[in-house]
Enzyme design. Structure first.
Site: not given
Ligand SMILES: Cc1cc2nc3c(=O)[nH]c(=O)nc-3n(C[C@H](O)[C@H](O)[C@H](O)COP(=O)(O)O)c2cc1C
Ligand SMILES: Cc1ncc(COP(=O)(O)O)c(CN)c1O
Length: 213
Positions: A190-192
């Site tokens: 999640k691009r986290f």
């Protein structure tokens, strides 16, 4: 171009404050070792960015040739574009782009030319062809034709038959990048992502901070 709209998941493997080595140089050595184990092409390749006397940044790849508690070493031509930029402004950024491992390491620091003995020792270990290429090339200067370079090489090969000692050109040698900060970046879903940055303190210790993804 399908790659431009792709949204690859970078996985669940995280990086946390407990597991990371409190010595960032030791942590770097661990990640470099893992990049070697993963058999990615030139795991020791790093992008080094310099800024010239006019404030213009440029980037290029070089190979990491030495690593210890004082910093990161690479070799190059001191009269190249990067060599001239470093004389004007020793500030650099290094980037190890280990995409296959969903990792990058970003380093900010200062480049200093090493002593001649360090450059001599590394130059002596290079294959003779690479030693002669260092003599033949005025790195970063334009040249009219490839053939001129090939002729220079042929003349050097005649001057230094295989097995003869090739001295180090004075224009060629090593730099050590002394880091002021080292960031370890681990890609996550999640691009986290996880980002842990060490900053050098005046007393020789490191401050560790987590940065937002
Ligand atoms: C994988 C890779 C490794 C390289 N390693 C070096 C190196 O260790 N030293 C070097 O001077 N150039 C190396 N080069 C060439 C540089 O990227 C660059 O073209 C050259 O140093 C001239 O840069 P400059 O004109 O900005 O000074 C490498 C290129 C690649 C693609
Ligand atoms: C021009 C140049 N100089 C130096 C190096 C690094 O030193 P070595 O050839 O000893 O690996 C490289 C590596 N690709 C290079 O391309």
């Amino acid at each position: 171009m399908e790659s431009l709209t792709r949204h690859t998941d970078y996985g669940a493997k995280g990086l946390n404050e407990i597991d990371i080595n409190q010595n960032p140089m030791a942590q770097f050595a661990t990640w470099l070792h893992e990049a070697e184990q993963a058999e990615i092409f030139e795991p020791n390749a790093m992008v080094i960015s310099t800024v010239d006397a006019d404030g213009q940044p440029t980037s290029r790849t070089v190979l990491l040739k030495g690593l210890d508690d004082t910093g990161f070493e690479f070799v190059t031509n001191y009269e190249s574009r990067k060599g001239k930029s470093l004389r004007a402004n020793p500030s650099v950024a290094l980037l190890f782009p280990w995409y296959a491992l969903k990792r990058q390491v970003m380093i900010v620091g200062t480049a200093v030319a090493t002593d001649a003995a360090t450059s001599d020792a590394y130059f002596a270990r290079r294959p003779q062809g690479a030693q002669l290429a260092a003599w033949a090339s005025d790195q970063s200067e334009p040249i009219a034709r490839r053939e001129i370079l090939d002729e220079r090489m042929a003349a050097l090969e005649a001057q230094y038959p295989e097995g003869t000692h090739v001295p180090r050109p004075e224009k060629w040698g090593s730099f050590r990048v002394v880091p002021s900060s080292i960031e370890f970046w681990q890609g996550r879903s999640k691009r986290f992502h996880d980002r842990l940055r060490f900053t050098a303190l005046d007393d020789g210790t490191w401050k560790l901070e987590r940065l937002q993804p």
